[in-house]
Enzyme design. Structure first.
Site, PDB file in Angstrom:
ATOM      1  N   LYS A  22      27.442 -30.836  49.435  1.00  0.00           N
ATOM      2  CA  LYS A  22      28.170 -31.819  48.622  1.00  0.00           C
ATOM      3  C   LYS A  22      28.898 -32.843  49.487  1.00  0.00           C
ATOM      4  O   LYS A  22      29.056 -32.683  50.684  1.00  0.00           O
ATOM      5  CB  LYS A  22      29.146 -31.101  47.675  1.00  0.00           C
ATOM      6  CG  LYS A  22      28.419 -30.542  46.441  1.00  0.00           C
ATOM      7  CD  LYS A  22      29.355 -29.944  45.425  1.00  0.00           C
ATOM      8  CE  LYS A  22      28.546 -29.442  44.217  1.00  0.00           C
ATOM      9  NZ  LYS A  22      29.387 -28.683  43.280  1.00  0.00           N
TER      10      LYS A  22
ATOM     11  N   ARG B  94      26.685 -20.860  45.051  1.00  0.00           N
ATOM     12  CA  ARG B  94      25.558 -21.672  44.561  1.00  0.00           C
ATOM     13  C   ARG B  94      25.109 -22.588  45.693  1.00  0.00           C
ATOM     14  O   ARG B  94      25.858 -23.471  46.101  1.00  0.00           O
ATOM     15  CB  ARG B  94      25.988 -22.485  43.336  1.00  0.00           C
ATOM     16  CG  ARG B  94      24.880 -23.345  42.733  1.00  0.00           C
ATOM     17  CD  ARG B  94      25.400 -24.137  41.533  1.00  0.00           C
ATOM     18  NE  ARG B  94      24.344 -24.948  40.940  1.00  0.00           N
ATOM     19  CZ  ARG B  94      24.040 -26.174  41.358  1.00  0.00           C
ATOM     20  NH1 ARG B  94      24.686 -26.728  42.360  1.00  0.00           N
ATOM     21  NH2 ARG B  94      23.064 -26.846  40.773  1.00  0.00           N
TER      22      ARG B  94
HETATM   23  C1  8Y4 Z   1      24.380 -33.162  47.436  1.00  0.00           C
HETATM   24  C2  8Y4 Z   1      24.246 -31.859  47.049  1.00  0.00           C
HETATM   25  C3  8Y4 Z   1      24.974 -34.055  46.583  1.00  0.00           C
HETATM   26  C4  8Y4 Z   1      24.697 -31.450  45.814  1.00  0.00           C
HETATM   27  C5  8Y4 Z   1      25.418 -33.637  45.346  1.00  0.00           C
HETATM   28  C6  8Y4 Z   1      25.258 -32.337  44.950  1.00  0.00           C
HETATM   29  C7  8Y4 Z   1      27.754 -27.104  40.484  1.00  0.00           C
HETATM   30  C8  8Y4 Z   1      26.951 -26.726  39.410  1.00  0.00           C
HETATM   31  C9  8Y4 Z   1      26.255 -28.618  40.213  1.00  0.00           C
HETATM   32  C10 8Y4 Z   1      28.843 -26.258  40.857  1.00  0.00           C
HETATM   33  C11 8Y4 Z   1      28.157 -24.808  39.065  1.00  0.00           C
HETATM   34  C12 8Y4 Z   1      25.552 -30.875  42.997  1.00  0.00           C
HETATM   35  C13 8Y4 Z   1      24.990 -27.718  38.222  1.00  0.00           C
HETATM   36  C14 8Y4 Z   1      26.122 -31.005  41.629  1.00  0.00           C
HETATM   37  N1  8Y4 Z   1      27.296 -28.284  40.991  1.00  0.00           N
HETATM   38  N2  8Y4 Z   1      27.132 -25.593  38.701  1.00  0.00           N
HETATM   39  N3  8Y4 Z   1      26.020 -27.694  39.247  1.00  0.00           N
HETATM   40  N4  8Y4 Z   1      28.996 -25.121  40.102  1.00  0.00           N
HETATM   41  N5  8Y4 Z   1      28.381 -23.662  38.382  1.00  0.00           N
HETATM   42  N6  8Y4 Z   1      25.702 -32.015  43.695  1.00  0.00           N
HETATM   43  O1  8Y4 Z   1      29.628 -26.519  41.770  1.00  0.00           O
HETATM   44  O2  8Y4 Z   1      25.049 -29.859  43.400  1.00  0.00           O
HETATM   45  S1  8Y4 Z   1      25.289 -30.053  40.378  1.00  0.00           S
END
Ligand code: 8Y4
Length: 297
Positions: free
Chosen positions: A227, A261
């Protein structure tokens, strides 16, 4: 030492709080496997899911809609078209738990029908309260996540008096609402929602003080993998965020996260096995599920 916490999923009781669990991310979106065409081939996404299972994922989180900020929602029919063939195929080929990353009732219903076990609803049923009825009726697990605002605008100007207290209060209230709808509290997990309407300092405080969130008494899910908080600290693009993600994951599990996750399942499992061993948790063997199930009874 922390005692175990039961996570009840479709009648099965899983004891969390010993070996850290890893939830592998399976995005079935146009920017990943999906070709955007009329006939979607689930094959590559299924192969990736099987690889995540092979690498030791305890849960595979299947999502068909990009939850990144600035993104627009897609119709349930499109989401279903992307994820249901992938869930059905994985269900016949692996016993790993499957979660569905959705905020929509229709999508969750179709996913559970195809064999999913857990609803991962980043909106904590604010988008659609019917998700609670569905979870109560099916016994599915339900992950409640904190978010300030909505994905499209949540990073505009996030503000908190006391982010940890606010997130804890939000999640505790959602648990009571879910219980009033008939959900078994044992089927609920909580998640601080790293990056969802939070500044870097908020995200750091939430991970550092994750024990406060764990104090709610439910399993804690933490998603920090690749993230932007990692990118902000290291000034590197998403594909160079593995080491930073592992560092954040280990701090999280040491402070009370039960489920991580992540994109990188094998690396995270190895890091978590070492961290768990140092923290005097049972060594993460190849298949500790039977032992854990035995202890939960
Ligand atoms: C790079 C990598 C840029 C990842 C953005 C992202 C969570 C989640 C997401 C979380 C739970 C994401 C569906 C966002 N984040 N579900 N989901 N907890 N329970 N962004 O932190 O991964 S999506």
């Amino acid at each position: 030492m922390r005692t175990g916490t039961v996570f009840r999923v479709k009648g099965a009781r899983h004891l969390l709080g010993t070996r850290t669990w890893v939830m592998g991310i399976l995005n079935v979106t146009p920017d990943s496997f999906f070709d955007g065409g009329r006939y979607f081939d689930p094959g590559p996404a299924v192969d990736h899911g099987l690889r995540l299972a092979d690498e030791g994922a305890d849960i595979i989180d299947v999502g068909g809609e990009s939850s990144r900020f600035g993104s627009d929602p897609i119709p349930a029919e499109e989401e279903i078209r992307r994820i249901v063939p992938v869930i059905s195929s994985l269900r016949t080929q692996t016993r790993v738990l499957l979660s569905v990353d959705t905020t929509k009732f229709e999508t969750a219903r179709a996913a559970l029908g195809a064999g999913a076990d857990i609803i991962n609803d980043i909106s904590s049923f604010e988008m659609d309260p019917r998700l609670l009825v569905l979870a109560a009726e099916t016994g599915a697990g339900f992950i409640l996540m904190h978010m300030q605002g909505v994905p499209k605008t949540m990073q505009a100007a996030p503000r908190y008096e006391d982010v940890v207290a606010e997130v804890r209060g939000f999640l505790a209230e959602k648990i009571e609402i879910a219980a009033a709808y008939g959900l078994n509290k044992e089927s609920l997990a909580v998640d601080p929602g790293i990056g969802f309407g939070k500044r870097l300092e908020d995200n750091c405080a939430l991970i550092r003080e994750l024990e406060t969130i764990a104090g709610i008494g439910r399993p804690v899910v933490m998603g920090v993998s690749r993230k932007s908080m990692i990118g902000k600290i290291l000034d590197v693009p998403p594909e160079e965020r593995l080491e930073g993600s592992l560092a954040a994951a280990v701090v999280g599990l040491a402070r009370g996260a039960h489920i991580l996750r992540v994109h990188d399942v094998q690396s995270t499992r190895r890091a978590a096995r070492v961290a768990d061993a140092i923290l005097s948790r049972p060594a993460g063997g190849e298949n500790p599920e039977k032992r854990e199930a035995g202890r939960a009874r």
